[in-house]
Design an enzyme around this catalytic site. Structure first.
Site, PDB file in Angstrom:
ATOM      1  N   ASP A   1      -5.529   5.361  -0.161  1.00  0.00           N
ATOM      2  CA  ASP A   1      -4.733   4.621   0.835  1.00  0.00           C
ATOM      3  C   ASP A   1      -3.696   5.509   1.512  1.00  0.00           C
ATOM      4  O   ASP A   1      -2.666   5.014   2.005  1.00  0.00           O
ATOM      5  CB  ASP A   1      -4.033   3.426   0.186  1.00  0.00           C
TER       6      ASP A   1
ATOM      7  N   HIS B   1       0.835  -1.211   0.000  1.00  0.00           N
ATOM      8  CA  HIS B   1       0.000   0.000   0.000  1.00  0.00           C
ATOM      9  C   HIS B   1       0.865   1.254   0.000  1.00  0.00           C
ATOM     10  O   HIS B   1       0.809   2.083   0.918  1.00  0.00           O
ATOM     11  CB  HIS B   1      -0.951  -0.023   1.194  1.00  0.00           C
TER      12      HIS B   1
END
Length: 552
Positions: free
Chosen positions: A339, A298
């Site tokens: 994210d 991420h």
């Protein structure tokens, strides 16, 4: 002679034209420099570059910039025979003359570049080297004379191209240079397009590198490179490729990704419609980049991939003509921010470990709420607020839309959102507010989990990154005595087993449902995912058969 040329900072391939490595490392007497050879075509001719094993990325790029007569701010890429792009780095694989790469400059210059005067430095180095050689050999080697002639010819051409430079003209002119030059814009092979801030040419070996730079310094270096290349015009071939799921993120570096994100916002006309200044957009993109953590999955590269997939979906479908520009901005910006500041541990961990995020958001999508908060924290800064010129009502609409889309990426809500879309899809109406909102959430979700729609060479490394992050969490859960998330236990999960169920029960149903609304997406996202399912199913069967055989 090879060692002498290293002192000068070049490597000479005697069997071909001048192939060099700027700032090449010193080779101790008696030592052989490990090299690899790269064949490539540029300007209609096949060339050969020979690299030392300890070359840095910038040194390798300098060679190809020289061959292509490009400035440091240009972006160069290599292409294989099958058309796939390859990033220029020390990891380039050696090839043969029959399997050469194709070197392309994928950006064009939009502004003139000032030319520093490093020719005198180069001439001084040559004189210094010649003096050393004469002291030992009492005769100037032919190869040194050739280099001197090239520098002299180069200076003469500089004087012709730019008389204002006032360079001292040599008394005699030697042979032609390796890379022909017709104007001052094509004089980069000698390093004359280096940034003024870059290390100046030195006759002495480079100093040993100090301790690893900190994160802030890395960020500022990315910013510098991004701003330097942000005025370049991306070639149409790259723009077209950027609009497809086959785009290979692994062949692009972070400053280049920031520039491509700027291209996306520009191509969708957001700067004009929402009165966004270029420098504000650049500040916003850079702040987003800085707020992604250096974790296996991420990270900013994932952010770029999700945004690029969303951008591609907007171009592949007719959504651009059916939704308001504000809604398009919501989707692209949500993909970009979805994210932000991800810690590498999912919501299950946050809740079980009773982290600050879980406590702050009452166990309700703690990560997604945090991503939203960080996004609007960036937008709260005047210098990075791309929404500063929208009306109050427009801001409320965009904010509410981004919150909806980012919160929708919580996989705990997948069935709820998917079933809602499935129920409205047969009667979908772009004039219906609820229909549009669920579509926007679905498109962000599709973009977020779209890796398997990409070519296997792009998708599989992403799976490796994801499993690394999952297993890190599983290990931490074991250490802290927390429940171990089932698909994050490295002792129970394999690469094929992690994908087959996810593709079969999550990806394919979701992608297929979106394709019913946009049939053109069948070949772009459904067919590749089916191939991925077949690939991992075959791997899983082979693994099971091997395990069964080992028991007998």
């Amino acid at each position: 002679m090879q060692m002498l040329l290293h002192t000068l900072g070049f490597y000479m391939s005697l069997s071909r034209d001048l192939i060099f490595i700027p700032e090449a490392r010193h080779v101790p007497p008696g030592k052989q420099m490990a090299t690899k050879i790269i064949h490539f075509m540029v300007n209609g001719r096949v060339e050969r570059a020979e690299f030392g094993s300890d070359c840095t990325a910038e040194e390798v790029k300098d060679v190809f910039r020289a061959a292509a007569e490009a400035s440091p701010h240009h972006i160069l890429k290599l292409y294989k025979a099958n058309g796939s792009m390859v990033n220029i780095s020390p990891l380039l694989e050696p090839n043969s003359q029959d399997s050469y790469y194709r070197l392309e400059v994928v950006t064009s210059e939009l502004r003139s570049i000032a030319m520093p005067t490093d020719v005198d430095n180069m001439e001084h180095r040559l004189c210094h080297l010649e003096t050393k050689v004469l002291e030992e050999a009492e005769k100037t080697p032919e190869i040194i004379s050739d280099l001197k002639s090239q520098v002299e010819l180069f200076k003469r051409k500089l004087e012709v191209c730019n008389p204002a430079q006032n360079l001292r003209r040599p008394a005699s002119i030697g042979a032609e240079m390796f890379v022909p030059c017709q104007s001052a814009k094509h004089l980069s092979w000698m390093g004359l397009f280096r940034d003024e801030s870059a290390q100046q040419i030195s006759m002495f070996p480079p100093k040993a590198k100090g301790p690893q730079v900190n994160i802030e310094e890395e960020h500022q270096e990315v910013r510098r490179k991004f701003l330097n290349m942000s005025t370049l015009q991306v070639m149409e071939e790259v723009r077209e490729h950027l609009r497809t799921p086959t785009f290979d993120n692994w062949q692009w570096e972070e400053p280049e990704m920031l520039m491509l994100l700027q291209v996306m916002f520009t191509d969708l006309d957001f700067l004009t419609v929402f009165h966004i200044k270029v420098d504000v957009l650049q500040n916003f993109l850079f702040e987003v980049y800085c707020h992604y953590n250096n974790i296996p999955f991420h990270n900013f590269h994932h952010c770029f991939c999700v945004t690029q997939m969303m951008y591609g979906l907007l171009w592949l479908t007719d959504v651009r003509n059916k939704l308001d520009p504000m809604d398009l901005l919501i989707m692209l910006t949500s993909a970009l921010c979805h994210d932000l500041d991800h810690p590498g541990y999912n919501n299950v961990y946050q809740i079980n470990a009773q982290t600050d995020l879980a406590l702050r958001y009452n166990d309700i999508s703690p990560l997604e709420n945090h991503h939203c908060a960080v996004a609007f924290g960036i937008l709260a800064k005047d210098e990075s607020n791309i929404l500063k010129h929208v009306s109050t009502e427009q801001y409320k609409h965009i904010r509410a839309g981004m919150i909806r889309c980012i919160l929708a990426t919580d996989m705990a809500r997948h069935n709820e959102i998917f079933n809602k879309f499935k129920s409205v899809q047969p009667v979908f109406d772009f004039r219906n507010k609820d229909h549009k909102e669920v579509l926007m959430k679905i498109m962000v979700k599709v973009s977020d989990i779209s890796n398997e729609a990409r070519p296997m060479a792009v998708a599989e490394p992403w799976l490796d990154c994801l499993l690394q992050e999952f297993f890190n969490q599983g290990d931490t859960e074991k250490l802290k005595g927390l429940p171990v998330t089932p698909f994050m236990d490295r002792n129970k999960v394999s690469k094929p087993s992690s994908q087959t169920s996810f593709i079969r029960f999550v990806l394919l149903p979701l992608f297929t449902e979106l394709t019913k609304l946009f049939p053109c997406l069948e070949q772009h996202i459904v067919e590749p995912v089916k191939r991925a399912l077949e690939y991992y199913s075959d791997l899983e069967r082979a693994s099971q058969q091997e395990a069964a055989a080992s028991k007998h």
